[in-house]
Design an enzyme around this catalytic site. Structure first.
Site, mmCIF file in Angstrom:
data_model
loop_
_atom_site.group_PDB
_atom_site.id
_atom_site.type_symbol
_atom_site.label_atom_id
_atom_site.label_comp_id
_atom_site.label_asym_id
_atom_site.label_seq_id
_atom_site.Cartn_x
_atom_site.Cartn_y
_atom_site.Cartn_z
ATOM 1 N N TYR A 152 78.828 -38.387 9.927
ATOM 2 C CA TYR A 152 77.619 -38.811 8.839
ATOM 3 C C TYR A 152 77.797 -40.137 8.295
ATOM 4 C CZ TYR A 152 75.343 -38.769 4.150
ATOM 5 O OH TYR A 152 74.692 -39.427 3.253
ATOM 6 N N ASP A 237 84.564 -31.099 3.835
ATOM 7 C CA ASP A 237 83.084 -31.021 3.402
ATOM 8 C C ASP A 237 82.319 -30.042 4.106
ATOM 9 O OD1 ASP A 237 80.487 -31.748 2.809
ATOM 10 O OD2 ASP A 237 80.708 -33.748 3.121
ATOM 11 N N ILE A 239 79.456 -28.630 3.018
ATOM 12 C CA ILE A 239 78.173 -28.718 2.511
ATOM 13 C C ILE A 239 77.141 -28.106 3.299
ATOM 14 C CG2 ILE A 239 77.361 -30.883 3.887
ATOM 15 C CD1 ILE A 239 75.827 -31.970 1.362
#
Lengths: 437, 526
Positions: A152, A237, A239
């Site tokens: 990302y 992460d 998410i």
């Protein structure tokens, strides 16, 4: 928007003047192109379609339906003293009811395969803040975190900008579907050491952004063994955990830790947020879940810089602790995302474009390398510009995600209606057809 | 398993003293318990595993400022269920006007995205994550900031940048304006949170500009120059001056001349000026408060505007600390730009932006709220200072803030910080009030305490006052007895400082106005 830089009479800090905020990346350049000429079904049918923003808009009706039938619990209006208490509440532990609700929701997303203790939940204003905060806690300026590529683009800012910490990439390749290998881990570690950089941890995103795929259990085990051997941290992460199309295909690091009886868990930390799974990026709801007591205490103190509005905590506390609602939401959301994914994959296939086999997330990882003039980043950016200006689609070039191979692009599909997706697919189809000629 | 609580701090010593003491005393000379040794080992291991920032004291929670809060947390006052509990007077909150806000909320269901009236906005608001913030939010904040300053000055919505409360705003500005190791000058006494907000993760230093009670703690040019020179001598680069106006903990505000002097100073040194105006709306004599914005407006050529930055928040003026609405307002385009990028780390929830936008754009409500709030704060403030004066307790004359700066110097056994701490412990454990000791605000003189008054209802105010008066009364009775004993022993105390101090108190006690028989509380009861 061009900024007229008048030479300031007094210098700002090095951090302020650096470019580590990352906004000069093509990742953001595409957003600007969209902002200047946004697609609209009726008012601007030839505008740029936004496919570079990983937003989840497919399940809002479920949220709205919940709110309509649960007015009392989401409004203070019914209780006179409710507003006052809420407005005054600034304890960085967060509303107990909200922390419990988050723990409960995280468990639901994992189908009950892992347990979360509300006392370990630290609240931050978004995953952006959570990742930065953890970096401040785990590493000193100059130290490094190892991050698998492609990753990302926001990490360049979140992990590095104000912290002074570096990112050393763990190179992943298309030959094995970009999976993280022990060799790649060791290579990244050694590379850092050769530059005299101290490695403090590994940060993985599972399911992966931009790959749109979950990390296999075997690989998680290998990563956990690696960080244990090197005595460093592991940040996972997660998410997009609620955006895996098949519940049983997502394995959380929490499950792996549980199966090991939490041995060596004090080096593990999970980041979560409601921005993707629930589609609420505006509300700024992020969390750090750490198995390390000291990290929890310190993270909580640091969260003072980035607390979640108590108004929002209150609204979501009741929603997320309603197990009937969350179960239903998670199930339907997964189905809709899967349907969208299949729609875009098939549409691209018809146009002769292959994608990485994905099973999660709000995007697919598209392979345009056969269409590059040359296997270089320049060629990738050239075709990207063409797609942006002529095809009028904003997609994200793999180089902005630090992909080691040119020609890959992240294409988001959950932030638009099905009709708009059809329009986008037909444009791509036309573009490729023309290009082949 | 929940994280272990922090170790109890049995040493109520001013933080820097504690650090010095720990560094000077060799470990072997202190007998450590097994538990202590284990904790040290664990701490040592942690030191290597986590960052320096994570393991240092930069979080500031070892300050006595927070110890009092802990005392309150373990034994909180409640009229019915715990009438002998500790009354919280160490938390600067504004609870006086919630009735006005609640009324507005009830009449404006469209301001909430969860009501039928406001629900159609839900999706749009929930998706909006642009760090510029909702345009209507920025306009409403600019409007509110202007009205709080009597509409004497306008604010440009495009210069408004969000942050995670004023806490986040200060940290962000420090990141923007100074490098690690560089410094901000801050007049003392100052809000303890600055030690964390400006220094912890940024590595920036704070250098005190010492202000003295002899001139009511006003900031002088001499003190500024002195602090600046000291920094220079220590090879520390000063990048800015941070003032809080109105002041926390003093409750006073800067007059125009002083502001102009400060602006002249920073302009000459070519350093930034950060003005924390978080208490602007708590000024009870509205027309006398001067914002830095007004100085710039009236004297546009007084300085390079690129040096001026304002921090604001809704936590104090509106009483919304939970909503985390922090604002950076900078006259420097580049700072606006960079701070806005950094605001990604602490944006205001759009749900809150939406509600605040509705509320603060309604001028009738805003004007009435500001007026009412001022009146109620003034009334509360006056009540306290008047009642306390009657028992001989003075405070710094002030017209702003949610607190007053109480003068308890004459109650100290000795004019030392140790005495201040001892006395403070007495206030907490015997008088059962959590007030904040001046040393935690880096005050250079012991004996001052910050007392918050806006975070309780009227009944609690009476209880707090009663407790203070009882204590003063008891202290005097004890002194009278002590004095009587001393006199009968017929010892020579001529050169004894203690006697002189006690004599003074005796005079105070014996003068008619302070006679217990004339206690205002007695009169009130009759």
């Amino acid at each position: 928007m061009a900024i007229e830089i008048v030479q300031p009479s007094v210098e700002l800090s090095k951090i302020a003047l650096s470019e580590t905020h990352g906004e000069d990346s093509p990742y953001f350049a595409g957003w600007k192109a969209y902002d200047e000429n946004p697609y609209h079904e009726l008012h601007n049918p030839s505008g740029v379609i936004q496919m570079g923003l990983a937003e989840n808009q497919v399940s809002f009706d479920l949220l709205e339906e919940y709110l309509e039938s649960n007015l009392e619990s989401s409004n203070w209006g019914q209780k006179v003293s409710g507003f006052r208490e809420n407005a005054l509440f600034q304890d960085y532990h967060g509303l107990v009811s909200f922390r419990k609700a988050m723990a409960s929701f995280m468990e639901e997303v994992r189908g009950g395969k892992a347990k979360f203790n509300p006392e370990r939940i630290v609240l931050t204003a978004g995953a952006t803040a959570a990742n930065e905060l953890l970096t401040f806690i785990l590493a000193n300026p100059g130290d490094a975190l190892l991050v698998p590529t492609p990753y990302y683009p926001g990490f360049d800012r979140d992990l590095r900008w104000r912290t002074g910490v570096q990112i050393v990439p763990i190179h992943c390749e298309s030959s094995n579907n970009f999976q993280i290998t022990p060799e790649a881990l060791e290579a990244a570690y050694d590379h850092a050491r050769s530059m005299n950089i101290k490695v403090k941890g590994v940060l993985i995103t599972n399911p992966s952004n931009p790959l749109g795929a979950t990390i296999q259990r075997k690989v998680l085990e290998e990563i956990l063994d690696f960080v244990t051997r090197k005595n460093i941290h592991l940040v996972s992460d997660e998410i997009y955990s609620g955006s895996a199309f098949y519940a049983d295909e997502f394995v959380s690091i929490a499950e792996v830790l549980e199966s090991r009886n939490y041995k060596d868990s004090e080096r593990c930390h999970i980041v979560y947020s409601l921005s993707k799974d629930l589609g609420l990026p505006g509300f700024r709801v992020g969390t750090v879940y750490s198995y390390n007591d000291q990290v929890v205490t310190t993270a909580r103190r640091m969260s003072s810089f980035t607390l979640i509005s108590s108004q929002t905590q209150f609204l979501l506390a009741s929603m997320l602790s309603d197990k009937e609602f969350t179960r239903k939401y998670i199930k339907i959301n997964r189905e809709r995302l899967k349907k969208r994914y299949e729609m875009i994959i098939n549409g691209l296939k018809k146009a002769g474009i292959e994608c990485l086999k994905g099973n999660a997330g709000l995007f697919c990882w598209m392979n345009l390398s056969p269409y590059l003039e040359e296997p270089t980043i320049e060629s990738e950016l050239a075709i990207w510009k063409t797609i942006m200006h002529e095809v009028r689609l904003n997609i994200s070039p793999g180089s902005s995600c630090h992909c080691s191979e040119p020609g890959w692009f992240r294409v988001c599909f959950a932030n638009m209606s099905e009709e708009t997706l059809e329009v986008a697919l037909s444009r791509i189809h036309e573009f490729i057809t023309t290009r082949k000629q | 398993m929940p994280p272990p609580p922090p170790p109890p701090s049995h040493l109520y010593i001013y933080p820097t003293t504690l650090h010095i003491v720990l560094n000077l005393i060799p470990i072997t000379s202190i007998s450590l318990s097994k538990h202590q040794i284990e904790m040290d080992i664990a701490l040592n291991n942690t030191h290597k595993f986590l960052s320096k920032i994570a393991t240092n004291d930069g979080h500031g929670e070892n300050s006595p400022y927070f110890d009092g809060w802990k005392a309150y947390d373990t034994d909180p006052f409640h009229h019915e269920t715990n009438p002998s509990g500790v009354i919280q007077m160490g938390l600067a909150e504004n609870q006086l006007c919630f009735d006005l806000i609640q009324e507005w909320i009830g009449n404006h269901p469209e301001a909430s995205i969860c009501t039928p009236q406001g629900g159609f906005d839900f999706k749009e608001i929930a998706l909006f994550q642009d760090y510029h913030g909702l345009p209507e939010f920025r306009s409403a904040i600019a409007n509110f900031m202007s009205r709080v300053r009597g509409s004497r000055v306008e604010f440009d919505p495009d210069r408004i940048v969000m942050s995670g409360g004023a806490t986040g705003a200060h940290e962000t500005l420090a990141f923007c304006l100074a490098n690690r190791g560089e410094a901000f000058l801050v007049p003392t006494p100052y809000y303890p949170g600055f030690d964390r907000d400006l220094k912890w993760r940024t590595g920036v230093e704070l250098i005190p500009v010492v202000c003295e009670s002899s001139n009511n703690f006003k900031v002088t040019l001499e003190a500024l120059e002195d602090a600046y020179d000291k920094a220079k001598e220590s090879n520390i680069k000063v990048k800015g001056l941070l003032i809080t106006n109105p002041s926390n903990p003093l409750g006073t505000f800067y007059d125009k001349e002083t502001l102009k002097t400060l602006v002249g100073f920073i302009n000459e040194k070519n350093i930034h000026l950060v003005c924390d105006e978080i208490y602007a709306g708590t000024v009870t004599r509205e027309n006398e408060f001067v914002s830095i914005a007004e100085v710039l407006e009236e004297f546009p050529t007084i300085c390079d505007h690129n040096l001026i930055h304002i921090v604001y928040s809704l936590s104090k003026d509106m009483g919304f600390p939970g909503f985390r609405v922090g604002i950076i307002y900078s006259y420097n385009d580049m700072v606006v730009n960079i701070a806005r990028k950094m605001s990604s780390f602490g944006l205001v929830s759009t749900q809150t932006q939406h509600m605040v936008a509705s509320m603060l754009s309604e001028n009738d409500f805003v004007d009435n709220f500001i007026k009412e709030s001022r009146n109620r704060l003034a009334h509360r403030h006056n009540m306290f200072t008047r009642e306390l004066a009657q028992v001989g307790i003075g405070s710094l004359e002030s017209n702003a803030g949610l607190f007053f700066w109480m003068d308890l110097r004459r109650f100290l056994k000795e004019p030392t910080f140790e005495s201040e701490m001892t006395f403070w412990r007495t206030i907490i454990s015997e008088i059962k009030l959590n007030v904040s000791p001046g040393s935690s605000f880096h005050c250079n003189e012991p004996g001052w305490f910050r007392v918050c008054f806006a975070n309780m209802d009227d009944a609690t105010v009476m209880v707090a006052l009663e407790r203070i008066k009882s204590f003063v009364h008891e202290t005097r009775m004890l002194e009278i007895k002590t004095m009587a004993k001393i006199k009968t022993k017929k010892q020579c105390w001529q050169n004894n400082l203690q006697l002189k101090l006690s004599s003074r108190r005796l005079e105070d006690i014996m003068s008619p106005q302070y006679s217990p028989l004339n206690s205002p509380m007695l009169r009130a009861q009759n």
